[in-house]
Write an enzyme that holds these catalytic residues in place. Sequence first.
Site, PDB file in Angstrom:
ATOM      1  N   GLY A 137       7.314  47.155 -25.446  1.00 48.50           N
ATOM      2  CA  GLY A 137       7.853  46.449 -26.611  1.00 48.50           C
ATOM      3  C   GLY A 137       6.859  45.451 -27.162  1.00 48.50           C
ATOM      4  O   GLY A 137       7.216  44.367 -27.615  1.00 48.50           O
ATOM      5  N   GLY A 138       5.586  45.841 -27.132  1.00 47.38           N
ATOM      6  CA  GLY A 138       4.503  44.905 -27.416  1.00 47.38           C
ATOM      7  C   GLY A 138       4.241  44.597 -28.878  1.00 47.38           C
ATOM      8  O   GLY A 138       3.396  43.767 -29.210  1.00 47.38           O
ATOM      9  N   GLY A 163       6.407  43.394 -31.028  1.00 48.25           N
ATOM     10  CA  GLY A 163       7.370  42.436 -31.569  1.00 48.25           C
ATOM     11  C   GLY A 163       6.728  41.087 -31.838  1.00 48.25           C
ATOM     12  O   GLY A 163       5.510  40.978 -31.984  1.00 48.25           O
ATOM     13  N   GLN A 164       7.564  40.042 -31.848  1.00 51.08           N
ATOM     14  CA  GLN A 164       7.054  38.707 -32.175  1.00 51.08           C
ATOM     15  C   GLN A 164       6.064  38.218 -31.131  1.00 51.08           C
ATOM     16  O   GLN A 164       5.126  37.492 -31.458  1.00 51.08           O
ATOM     17  CB  GLN A 164       8.212  37.707 -32.266  1.00 51.08           C
ATOM     18  CG  GLN A 164       7.771  36.296 -32.633  1.00 51.08           C
ATOM     19  CD  GLN A 164       8.873  35.272 -32.566  1.00 51.08           C
ATOM     20  OE1 GLN A 164      10.030  35.607 -32.226  1.00 51.08           O
ATOM     21  NE2 GLN A 164       8.585  34.032 -32.872  1.00 51.08           N
ATOM     22  N   ASP A 169       4.557  50.475 -27.423  1.00 50.46           N
ATOM     23  CA  ASP A 169       5.779  50.314 -28.225  1.00 50.46           C
ATOM     24  C   ASP A 169       6.180  51.690 -28.746  1.00 50.46           C
ATOM     25  O   ASP A 169       5.486  52.688 -28.506  1.00 50.46           O
ATOM     26  CB  ASP A 169       5.530  49.321 -29.380  1.00 50.46           C
ATOM     27  CG  ASP A 169       6.825  48.614 -29.810  1.00 50.46           C
ATOM     28  OD1 ASP A 169       6.873  47.375 -29.767  1.00 50.46           O
ATOM     29  OD2 ASP A 169       7.790  49.321 -30.179  1.00 50.46           O
ATOM     30  N   ILE A 170       7.307  51.718 -29.498  1.00 56.91           N
ATOM     31  CA  ILE A 170       7.730  53.005 -30.083  1.00 56.91           C
ATOM     32  C   ILE A 170       7.395  53.045 -31.572  1.00 56.91           C
ATOM     33  O   ILE A 170       7.781  53.973 -32.269  1.00 56.91           O
ATOM     34  CB  ILE A 170       9.257  53.231 -29.889  1.00 56.91           C
ATOM     35  CG1 ILE A 170      10.076  52.042 -30.395  1.00 56.91           C
ATOM     36  CG2 ILE A 170       9.562  53.568 -28.439  1.00 56.91           C
ATOM     37  CD1 ILE A 170      11.572  52.288 -30.404  1.00 56.91           C
ATOM     38  N   ARG A 171       6.715  51.978 -32.035  1.00 63.75           N
ATOM     39  CA  ARG A 171       6.349  51.928 -33.451  1.00 63.75           C
ATOM     40  C   ARG A 171       4.828  52.044 -33.578  1.00 63.75           C
ATOM     41  O   ARG A 171       4.095  51.811 -32.617  1.00 63.75           O
ATOM     42  CB  ARG A 171       6.818  50.585 -34.048  1.00 63.75           C
ATOM     43  CG  ARG A 171       8.317  50.403 -33.964  1.00 63.75           C
ATOM     44  CD  ARG A 171       8.755  49.133 -34.655  1.00 63.75           C
ATOM     45  NE  ARG A 171       8.407  47.923 -33.905  1.00 63.75           N
ATOM     46  CZ  ARG A 171       8.154  46.741 -34.478  1.00 63.75           C
ATOM     47  NH1 ARG A 171       8.137  46.636 -35.785  1.00 63.75           N
ATOM     48  NH2 ARG A 171       7.886  45.679 -33.743  1.00 63.75           N
ATOM     49  N   TYR A 186      23.423  40.986 -25.938  1.00 63.91           N
ATOM     50  CA  TYR A 186      22.063  40.538 -25.604  1.00 63.91           C
ATOM     51  C   TYR A 186      22.082  39.650 -24.367  1.00 63.91           C
ATOM     52  O   TYR A 186      21.377  39.893 -23.389  1.00 63.91           O
ATOM     53  CB  TYR A 186      21.497  39.774 -26.799  1.00 63.91           C
ATOM     54  CG  TYR A 186      20.148  39.138 -26.613  1.00 63.91           C
ATOM     55  CD1 TYR A 186      19.963  37.766 -26.800  1.00 63.91           C
ATOM     56  CD2 TYR A 186      19.019  39.894 -26.296  1.00 63.91           C
ATOM     57  CE1 TYR A 186      18.724  37.173 -26.685  1.00 63.91           C
ATOM     58  CE2 TYR A 186      17.773  39.310 -26.171  1.00 63.91           C
ATOM     59  CZ  TYR A 186      17.639  37.950 -26.368  1.00 63.91           C
ATOM     60  OH  TYR A 186      16.391  37.359 -26.234  1.00 63.91           O
ATOM     61  N   ILE A 242      11.538  31.105 -29.751  1.00 59.99           N
ATOM     62  CA  ILE A 242      10.074  31.008 -29.847  1.00 59.99           C
ATOM     63  C   ILE A 242       9.650  30.992 -31.312  1.00 59.99           C
ATOM     64  O   ILE A 242      10.124  31.794 -32.126  1.00 59.99           O
ATOM     65  CB  ILE A 242       9.402  32.171 -29.103  1.00 59.99           C
ATOM     66  CG1 ILE A 242       9.892  32.230 -27.643  1.00 59.99           C
ATOM     67  CG2 ILE A 242       7.870  32.018 -29.154  1.00 59.99           C
ATOM     68  CD1 ILE A 242       9.696  30.968 -26.837  1.00 59.99           C
TER      69      ILE A 242
HETATM   70  N1  NAI Z   1      11.243  35.748 -29.560  1.00 56.61           N
HETATM   71  C1  NAI Z   1      12.060  34.908 -28.954  1.00 56.61           C
HETATM   72  O1  NAI Z   1      12.442  33.854 -29.507  1.00 56.61           O
HETATM   73  C2  NAI Z   1      12.557  35.222 -27.584  1.00 56.61           C
HETATM   74  C3  NAI Z   1      12.282  36.440 -26.966  1.00 56.61           C
HETATM   75  N2  NAI Z   1      12.773  36.698 -25.715  1.00 56.61           N
HETATM   76  C4  NAI Z   1      12.513  37.973 -25.067  1.00 56.61           C
HETATM   77  O2  NAI Z   1      11.131  38.291 -25.104  1.00 56.61           O
HETATM   78  C5  NAI Z   1      10.964  39.706 -25.299  1.00 56.61           C
HETATM   79  C6  NAI Z   1      10.060  39.938 -26.500  1.00 56.61           C
HETATM   80  O3  NAI Z   1      10.700  39.311 -27.583  1.00 56.61           O
HETATM   81  P1  NAI Z   1      10.225  39.574 -29.096  1.00 56.61           P
HETATM   82  O4  NAI Z   1       8.796  39.990 -29.127  1.00 56.61           O
HETATM   83  O5  NAI Z   1      10.670  38.406 -29.878  1.00 56.61           O
HETATM   84  O6  NAI Z   1      11.151  40.827 -29.452  1.00 56.61           O
HETATM   85  P2  NAI Z   1      11.128  41.700 -30.782  1.00 56.61           P
HETATM   86  O7  NAI Z   1      12.525  42.035 -31.109  1.00 56.61           O
HETATM   87  O8  NAI Z   1      10.273  41.042 -31.807  1.00 56.61           O
HETATM   88  O9  NAI Z   1      10.352  43.021 -30.274  1.00 56.61           O
HETATM   89  C7  NAI Z   1      10.950  43.881 -29.357  1.00 56.61           C
HETATM   90  C8  NAI Z   1      10.152  45.171 -29.368  1.00 56.61           C
HETATM   91  O10 NAI Z   1      10.823  46.127 -28.547  1.00 56.61           O
HETATM   92  C9  NAI Z   1      10.552  47.403 -29.110  1.00 56.61           C
HETATM   93  N3  NAI Z   1      11.511  48.413 -28.646  1.00 56.61           N
HETATM   94  C10 NAI Z   1      12.756  48.639 -29.099  1.00 56.61           C
HETATM   95  N4  NAI Z   1      13.283  49.717 -28.482  1.00 56.61           N
HETATM   96  C11 NAI Z   1      12.333  50.183 -27.617  1.00 56.61           C
HETATM   97  C12 NAI Z   1      12.270  51.276 -26.714  1.00 56.61           C
HETATM   98  N5  NAI Z   1      13.284  52.142 -26.560  1.00 56.61           N
HETATM   99  N6  NAI Z   1      11.128  51.456 -25.996  1.00 56.61           N
HETATM  100  C13 NAI Z   1      10.093  50.595 -26.150  1.00 56.61           C
HETATM  101  N7  NAI Z   1      10.082  49.539 -26.994  1.00 56.61           N
HETATM  102  C14 NAI Z   1      11.206  49.350 -27.719  1.00 56.61           C
HETATM  103  C15 NAI Z   1      10.636  47.189 -30.616  1.00 56.61           C
HETATM  104  O11 NAI Z   1       9.945  48.203 -31.320  1.00 56.61           O
HETATM  105  C16 NAI Z   1      10.006  45.806 -30.760  1.00 56.61           C
HETATM  106  O12 NAI Z   1       8.636  45.900 -31.122  1.00 56.61           O
HETATM  107  C17 NAI Z   1      12.368  40.290 -25.450  1.00 56.61           C
HETATM  108  O13 NAI Z   1      12.776  40.864 -24.210  1.00 56.61           O
HETATM  109  C18 NAI Z   1      13.240  39.088 -25.778  1.00 56.61           C
HETATM  110  O14 NAI Z   1      14.554  39.225 -25.269  1.00 56.61           O
HETATM  111  C19 NAI Z   1      13.575  35.804 -25.044  1.00 56.61           C
HETATM  112  C20 NAI Z   1      13.900  34.607 -25.638  1.00 56.61           C
HETATM  113  C21 NAI Z   1      13.361  34.211 -26.908  1.00 56.61           C
HETATM  114  C1  AKB Z   2      16.464  32.852 -28.247  1.00 56.18           C
HETATM  115  C2  AKB Z   2      16.352  34.322 -28.259  1.00 56.18           C
HETATM  116  O1  AKB Z   2      16.515  34.943 -27.227  1.00 56.18           O
HETATM  117  C3  AKB Z   2      16.072  35.039 -29.525  1.00 56.18           C
HETATM  118  N1  AKB Z   2      15.106  34.342 -30.359  1.00 56.18           N
HETATM  119  C4  AKB Z   2      17.380  35.180 -30.302  1.00 56.18           C
HETATM  120  O2  AKB Z   2      17.664  34.262 -31.083  1.00 56.18           O
HETATM  121  O3  AKB Z   2      18.073  36.162 -30.086  1.00 56.18           O
END
Ligand code: NAI
Ligand code: AKB
Length: 374
Positions: free
Chosen positions: A63-64, A66-67, A89-91, A196, A226
């Site tokens: 899932g690399g 993402g943000q 990732d899948i994208r 979630y 974040i």
């Molecule tokens: N960004 C934040 O504020 C926070 C993030 N997290 C956790 O950190 C991790 C990364 O967060 P973000 O980068 O913000 O998430 P994001 O939502 O920006 O990215 C998640 C990624 O997972 C990929 N994905 C979806 N389905 C998939 C599959 N079947 N196989 C492989 N990849 C798949 C998506 O394409 C996407 O690029 C997550 O587990 C999230 O729960 C936790 C708390 C806060």
């Molecule tokens: C705090 C998180 O896990 C994320 N940014 C969300 O708002 O869902």
Amino acid sequence: MPVMRFFSKVAKQALLSTPGCGCQPLTVAVRNISFSPRQVTSDASFHSVSFSETDHPKVLITGGLGQLGVGLAKLLRKRYGKNNVILSDIRKPPNSVFHSGPFIYSDILDYKNLREIVVNNRITWLVHYSALLSAVGEANVALARSVNITGLHNILDIAAEHGLRLFVPSTIGAFGPSSPRNPTPDLCVQRPRTIYGVSKVHAELMGEYYHHRYGLDFRCLRYPGIISADSMPGGGTTDYAVQIFHDAIKTGKFECNLRPDTRLPMMYIDDCLRATLEVMEAPAETLSMRTYNINAMSFTPEELAQELQKQMPELEVTYEVDPVRQAIADSWPMNFDDSNARKDWAWKHDYDLPELVQTMLNFFGSETRMARFN
Ligand SMILES: NC(=O)C1=CN([C@@H]2O[C@H](COP(=O)(O)OP(=O)(O)OC[C@H]3O[C@@H](n4cnc5c(N)ncnc54)[C@H](O)[C@@H]3O)[C@@H](O)[C@H]2O)C=CC1
Ligand SMILES: CC(=O)[C@H](N)C(=O)O
């Protein structure tokens, strides 16, 4: 003795040795017999090589795109070498990401393909970022359950089978309205009201079970919301705290989808990624827990707007509350107690609210100057 019979004998021993019978529960140290908790199949790799600690880890990030993932890959590549960190990732990755280091397609729901990636690339560490976040998860519960729970099970089994060091992030969203909210400690009632949050509590509990039962080196940090400048959030409740900067620079106006007094724990991305690296490198003996809160700051939309308006007095902020996100935010912690992380592995944040705002505006300022220049 044929391998299969040996393992079924061990498995029987492991299953029979419950504490109730007075004998010690057999903690199957994965590294020794690389026994997979999943039904052992004929092609299971029984002799995964576990690298000596002196080698650089070979890291796979799921899932690399993402943000957070691209920034984490950058940090880990700087430390371990570009070719030791594989982003997946899948994208499709943008050109800039594709040309910055190894990238492969990986769907965490494809167990077999994931195993092949881990074996063929001799992965030793796995950072599992794939997930559907809070608001987008509530809009698609079935997909969130599949990715966040079934996907996690695949990751846990492969990590246990191949003796990987596994990082899975949890979240402030792993708590609910019956949790203490101000502050929220590491250990307390967790009854989240989103798919979630439920999936992340499941990840915490399953990761710790695999650690105690199979010796999996599982590490987990509960991230606050974040905030990043060069990557967009993926559909969560804290996304407003990123969007406000983009809109302030672009239009000088921002419509916030949470009430002005909604207090949530937040963190700048550099602190988040450094915490992830530090907990992954922490000696196992320093970890009194396997799941830690980490904290930096807590603020409300009103406080964030006021800090921004110190530098952009013309910024206009209005409020149009999204009832789904507001209900989620009202069930989450207001302040995080991260004293265990600070005690066990010397966690310390660098960015408070003023530093966050200055850093974000510097980035956008330079971007705007770049845009004008080009
Ligand atoms: N960004 C934040 O504020 C926070 C993030 N997290 C956790 O950190 C991790 C990364 O967060 P973000 O980068 O913000 O998430 P994001 O939502 O920006 O990215 C998640 C990624 O997972 C990929 N994905 C979806 N389905 C998939 C599959 N079947 N196989 C492989 N990849 C798949 C998506 O394409 C996407 O690029 C997550 O587990 C999230 O729960 C936790 C708390 C806060
Ligand atoms: C705090 C998180 O896990 C994320 N940014 C969300 O708002 O869902």
